[in-house]
Design a protein around this motif. Structure first.
Motif, PDB file in Angstrom:
ATOM      1  N   LEU A  61       1.012  -1.160   0.047  1.00  0.00           N
ATOM      2  CA  LEU A  61       0.025  -0.130  -0.039  1.00  0.00           C
ATOM      3  C   LEU A  61       0.800   1.246   0.092  1.00  0.00           C
ATOM      4  O   LEU A  61       0.378   2.292  -0.448  1.00  0.00           O
ATOM      5  N   SER A  62       2.184   1.188   0.594  1.00  0.00           N
ATOM      6  CA  SER A  62       2.968   2.235   0.654  1.00  0.00           C
ATOM      7  C   SER A  62       3.722   2.732  -0.652  1.00  0.00           C
ATOM      8  O   SER A  62       4.019   3.741  -0.908  1.00  0.00           O
ATOM      9  N   ILE A  63       3.951   1.670  -1.567  1.00  0.00           N
ATOM     10  CA  ILE A  63       4.358   2.135  -2.860  1.00  0.00           C
ATOM     11  C   ILE A  63       3.824   1.194  -3.820  1.00  0.00           C
ATOM     12  O   ILE A  63       4.452   0.412  -4.538  1.00  0.00           O
ATOM     13  N   PRO A  64       2.473   1.381  -4.180  1.00  0.00           N
ATOM     14  CA  PRO A  64       1.868   0.364  -5.051  1.00  0.00           C
ATOM     15  C   PRO A  64       2.199   0.733  -6.434  1.00  0.00           C
ATOM     16  O   PRO A  64       2.420   2.151  -7.064  1.00  0.00           O
ATOM     17  N   SER A  65       2.499  -0.414  -7.299  1.00  0.00           N
ATOM     18  CA  SER A  65       2.792  -0.230  -8.503  1.00  0.00           C
ATOM     19  C   SER A  65       1.887  -0.877  -9.488  1.00  0.00           C
ATOM     20  O   SER A  65       1.524  -0.426 -10.681  1.00  0.00           O
ATOM     21  N   HIS A  66       0.784  -1.950  -8.941  1.00  0.00           N
ATOM     22  CA  HIS A  66      -0.193  -2.600  -9.668  1.00  0.00           C
ATOM     23  C   HIS A  66      -1.568  -2.797  -9.010  1.00  0.00           C
ATOM     24  O   HIS A  66      -1.280  -3.064  -7.782  1.00  0.00           O
ATOM     25  N   LEU A  67      -2.456  -2.445  -9.273  1.00  0.00           N
ATOM     26  CA  LEU A  67      -3.910  -2.445  -8.903  1.00  0.00           C
ATOM     27  C   LEU A  67      -4.574  -3.370  -9.730  1.00  0.00           C
ATOM     28  O   LEU A  67      -4.717  -2.925 -11.056  1.00  0.00           O
ATOM     29  N   PHE A  68      -5.562  -4.451  -9.156  1.00  0.00           N
ATOM     30  CA  PHE A  68      -6.348  -5.250 -10.202  1.00  0.00           C
ATOM     31  C   PHE A  68      -7.604  -5.220  -9.421  1.00  0.00           C
ATOM     32  O   PHE A  68      -7.832  -5.609  -8.456  1.00  0.00           O
ATOM     33  N   GLU A  69      -8.703  -4.744 -10.288  1.00  0.00           N
ATOM     34  CA  GLU A  69     -10.326  -5.184  -9.598  1.00  0.00           C
ATOM     35  C   GLU A  69     -10.357  -6.538  -9.330  1.00  0.00           C
ATOM     36  O   GLU A  69      -9.629  -7.422  -9.906  1.00  0.00           O
ATOM     37  N   GLU A  70     -11.278  -6.634  -8.302  1.00  0.00           N
ATOM     38  CA  GLU A  70     -11.268  -8.030  -7.810  1.00  0.00           C
ATOM     39  C   GLU A  70     -11.446  -9.216  -8.795  1.00  0.00           C
ATOM     40  O   GLU A  70     -10.819 -10.249  -8.543  1.00  0.00           O
ATOM     41  N   HIS A  71     -11.929  -9.176 -10.021  1.00  0.00           N
ATOM     42  CA  HIS A  71     -12.247 -10.239 -11.078  1.00  0.00           C
ATOM     43  C   HIS A  71     -11.223 -10.277 -11.992  1.00  0.00           C
ATOM     44  O   HIS A  71     -11.313 -10.904 -13.012  1.00  0.00           O
ATOM     45  N   ILE A  72     -10.300  -9.198 -12.011  1.00  0.00           N
ATOM     46  CA  ILE A  72      -9.315  -9.124 -12.784  1.00  0.00           C
ATOM     47  C   ILE A  72      -7.996  -9.917 -12.631  1.00  0.00           C
ATOM     48  O   ILE A  72      -7.639  -9.692 -11.626  1.00  0.00           O
ATOM     49  N   ILE A  73      -7.447 -10.548 -13.425  1.00  0.00           N
ATOM     50  CA  ILE A  73      -6.231 -11.370 -13.037  1.00  0.00           C
ATOM     51  C   ILE A  73      -5.095 -10.783 -14.415  1.00  0.00           C
ATOM     52  O   ILE A  73      -5.570 -10.521 -15.119  1.00  0.00           O
ATOM     53  N   PRO A  74      -3.856 -10.938 -13.729  1.00  0.00           N
ATOM     54  CA  PRO A  74      -2.958 -10.358 -14.790  1.00  0.00           C
ATOM     55  C   PRO A  74      -2.903 -11.309 -15.861  1.00  0.00           C
ATOM     56  O   PRO A  74      -3.051 -12.297 -16.122  1.00  0.00           O
ATOM     57  N   ARG A  75      -2.562 -10.690 -17.035  1.00  0.00           N
ATOM     58  CA  ARG A  75      -2.269 -11.293 -18.398  1.00  0.00           C
ATOM     59  C   ARG A  75      -0.904 -11.698 -18.756  1.00  0.00           C
ATOM     60  O   ARG A  75      -0.784 -11.886 -19.930  1.00  0.00           O
ATOM     61  N   GLU A  76      -0.049 -11.087 -17.799  1.00  0.00           N
ATOM     62  CA  GLU A  76       1.426 -10.948 -18.192  1.00  0.00           C
ATOM     63  C   GLU A  76       2.018 -11.962 -16.875  1.00  0.00           C
ATOM     64  O   GLU A  76       1.547 -11.978 -16.054  1.00  0.00           O
ATOM     65  N   ASP A  77       3.287 -12.164 -17.308  1.00  0.00           N
ATOM     66  CA  ASP A  77       4.153 -12.764 -15.970  1.00  0.00           C
ATOM     67  C   ASP A  77       4.458 -11.812 -15.296  1.00  0.00           C
ATOM     68  O   ASP A  77       5.363 -10.991 -15.194  1.00  0.00           O
TER      69      ASP A  77
END
Length: 745
Positions: free
Chosen positions: A174-190
């Motif tokens: 939370l102090s240095i966020p670089s990525h946020l995803f909505e609950e139903h979204i998963i990453p499409r990359e490694d």
């Protein structure tokens, strides 16, 4: 601005990434719960919000609650709700003071975050696994705070009246966020190559978190094991349409962006600061120029402070190539050939490839033309996010990036087809270090790694510690001490044999061969028997049968040491230890013996001293520095910078080769030991781990440098210190080199 202030400012900017992407309506009234100095407050004020700041205790005031009933458009609370023992009551108060169309934004840590399963301590109790075990009554000992799981947060919100909300998983923290995803979204990359884990207590971490990300995604655990959540709650209002956010606020203002994927299949690249607008214009311009050169890329348009592109539902080039390598090596090589050809096609050539390893020089080199920044569509690679264009740039730097970025974080790919073979295929090996250094220098500058180095070292895992912590779990305390810590026990009084003739053995001999001469090197590979490393013969394990018990000590220098341990034990060998190549062991310091009868000899202030330098064109200034250091310590150790480090650090070629500089320093009457400074870890911290000195000496030009003062502070925390000496002004290597260059002597 000194480096310390710049570091602090950069960290504050990174913290704002949690909400910098959020579309706040200007002239709205916002309640901020938390410290008055929080970085988010400044950002919220810049959004023209009317801010009311308070702390948790203020919410208990009934009069305040009644006077502010329904008066806030936004309520922001980051890592505050966890500090109260009755979070539901606080949420009920917030429900009361929020207006009907208002929104609450809560930042909360997840007690089931993957970081805690990897060994990080609870950020409130300071103990391992407290949150994972749901505290089991431990919080009541002295309540400072506690974390909750996703389901617990949902239940609390529902009880307080919030039935309409959405969660975003927040990475890495939370102090240095670089990525946020909505609950139903998963990453499409490694994500193993995108995310750098962040820890409160990295010294207790025993697992490589990055290596777990793919399995978490595949098994539906990405959201539930996120390290933190941003929760958006409304009474009757509309929730955000954002699916995911990627922040790059570790960069300077001109290069700081947020990439926002909206639910309407639109991708927005937003400048974090007004000065970044010029980069968006460049991005549009680069897309047009690349298209004119026949390079397929995702076209977009600039609107306001954002660059808008269509969402592409296709595999990333990185994903396509990795899947292809696993099934068809020849097809993979053809695809990489095609990718390389596109890089060469992307610009006019300043100079062509003459076959000497230098390759083509591009008029415009697009630094980010790598598989990770492309899609694979209808048999071709289609690029996006080509922000950076460098004039007269070697194509081989970008081709090297293409390879390195593809292989990073995945050992299995090396097994399928080694990256070095791919480098050889494209004639990159001759100048490999140069290409990799150019690429690294660009990234280091872009990502402010020098500015943030100390911050990252405090919060990112240390490979040496991870390995040690893992080993400690596999062995009893006594066996761990014998195998991995006391590796030099009996090594000075018995014949020392190394088991393994690879890079680990070579590194051992380079660092410790002077202190602990190696008798023989053992290897199971009979083809290597009779060869030598540094004049030490490689022999069969049968030599151990010829030596008597108590006559030798074996140090295993192999990464996969378990089979060798079993082999030695089956041979009846018990006197062995294991060398960890990523760990630095203290050198053996020769004792200084003073006559107890000589009462006139004044004891020196320090016992072991350390000083580091290049010592090129050794002169009186060097001699004076070493003499002053020796006057203050019984035993003086000198670290000498290697030729490679001089080239990469100072961007010059040393006049005197390293071996000669080292011998000159060793021959000085004031020097007791001299060693090469490890290029992988050239700093004070590693030197102290190697030599455990009482004092480090340095030039007075660093006396007020915040970076060096932090080094001094680090040493003093360990019972050592740092002393600064003034340089001899009349003579310096720089002056001598200038005279030589100008042919005046």
């Amino acid at each position: 601005m000194d480096s310390g202030n710049k570091t602090e400012q950069q960290i504050r900017k990174m913290a704002t990434g949690l909400l910098a992407w959020y579309d706040f309506s200007p002239n709205s009234r916002a309640l901020f719960i938390g410290d008055a100095g929080h970085a988010l407050l400044d950002m919220l004020k810049e959004r023209q919000l009317e801010i009311v700041q308070c702390c948790l205790e203020d919410l208990d005031n009934a009069a305040w609650r009644d006077s502010n009933r329904g008066s806030f458009d936004y309520i922001i609370s980051i890592k505050e709700l966890e500090k109260t023992s009755c979070p539901v009551e606080v949420l009920k108060t917030l429900f009361c003071v929020l207006n009907d169309k208002g929104k609450i934004l809560l930042g909360m840590n997840n007690r089931l975050g993957i970081r805690y399963f990897c060994g990080d301590r609870d950020c409130y109790t300071g103990r391992n696994f407290d949150g994972v075990e749901d505290y089991r009554g431990k919080v009541e000992e002295q309540f400072i705070g506690r974390m909750y799981s996703h389901q617990e947060m949902v239940s609390m919100l529902k009880e307080a009246g919030f039935t309409k909300n959405q969660f975003f998983s927040v990475w890495p923290d939370l102090s240095i966020p670089s990525h946020l995803f909505e609950e139903h979204i998963i990453p499409r990359e490694d994500m193993s190559t995108r995310l750098f884990p962040f820890y409160y207590y990295p010294e207790t971490v025993f697992l490589e978190e990055n290596g777990l990300y793919s399995s978490m995604v595949d098994n539906g655990l990405w959201f539930s094991m996120a390290n933190g959540y941003l929760i958006e709650c409304v009474k009757h209002g509309v929730l955000s349409d954002v699916n995911s956010v990627t922040c790059s606020l570790d960069r300077d203002d001109v290069d700081a962006f947020m990439t926002i994927i909206h639910a309407n299949d639109r991708v927005e690249k937003r400048a974090a600061y007004p000065v970044g607008q010029q980069r968006l214009e460049k991005l549009r311009e680069h897309s047009e120029v690349l298209t004119a050169h026949g390079v397929s890329n995702i076209m977009g348009e600039v609107k306001g402070n954002s660059y808008w592109m269509p969402f592409v539902d296709a595999p990333l080039g990185q994903v396509y190539l990795r899947q292809l390598l696993a099934s068809d090596v020849d097809g993979f090589l053809q695809a990489m050939d095609k990718f390389r050809a596109i890089i060469l096609q992307s610009s006019e050539h300043v100079s062509e490839d003459s076959g000497d390893g230098r390759g083509v020089v591009l008029k415009r080199g697009y630094y980010d033309m790598i598989p990770l920044n492309s899609f694979y569509i209808d048999g071709t690679f289609k690029f996006f996010d080509q922000e950076f264009c460098i004039e007269n740039y070697p194509a081989n730097v970008i081709i090297m990036r293409m390879i390195v970025s593809f292989y990073t974080g995945n050992i299995e790919l090396e097994r399928l087809y080694p990256s070095e073979k791919l480098m050889a295929r494209y004639n990159l090996l001759k100048y490999r270090n140069e290409w990799q250094k150019k690429a690294k220098d660009f990234l280091d500058n872009l990502l402010n790694r020098d500015v943030l180095q100390e911050f990252y070292s405090k919060h990112r895992r240390n490979a040496e510690l991870v390995s040690s912590n893992r080993h400690r779990m596999n062995y009893s305390a006594d066996k761990y001490q014998k195998l991995f810590v006391d590796v030099f026990h009996n090594a000075d009084s018995r014949k020392l044999l190394l088991f393994g003739s690879g890079k680990f053995a070579e590194k051992f001999m380079a660092y410790y061969g002077v202190d602990y001469p190696v008798y023989k090197i053992i290897d199971n590979n009979d083809r290597r028997w009779g060869e030598k490393i540094n004049d030490v013969e490689i022999v069969s394990p049968e030599i151990l049968k010829e030596l008597g018990q108590g006559e030798y000590k074996v140090i295993i220098c192999i990464k996969n040491y378990a089979p060798v341990m079993k082999q030695l034990e089956e041979m009846g060998v018990t006197e062995y230890s294991i060398y960890e190549a990523n760990r630095m062991y203290p050198h053996r310091t020769k004792p200084v013996i003073q006559s107890v009868t000589d009462t006139k000899v004044k004891p020196k202030k320090y016992h072991v001293g350390y000083i580091a330098g290049v010592f090129d064109l050794f002169h009186y200034g060097h001699l004076n520095l070493l003499r002053k250091a020796k006057e203050q310590c019984d035993y003086l150790i000198v670290g000498v910078v290697s030729d490679r480090q001089v080239r990469e650090g100072k961007k010059v070629e040393p006049f005197v080769p390293f071996e000669e500089r080292l011998e000159i320093v060793r021959s000085c009457r004031y020097v007791d030991e001299a060693h090469v400074i490890p290029i992988e870890n050239p700093g004070t911290e590693m030197a102290w781990k190697l030599y455990h000195f009482d004092v480090q000496f340095s030039g007075s030009d660093y006396e007020h440098d915040p970076v060096w003062l932090r080094k001094k502070e680090w040493l003093e925390e360990r019972g050592s210190t740092m002393v600064f000496f003034p340089y001899t002004q009349s003579t310096s290597s720089t002056k001598l080199k200038k005279l030589i260059t100008e042919r005046l002597i």
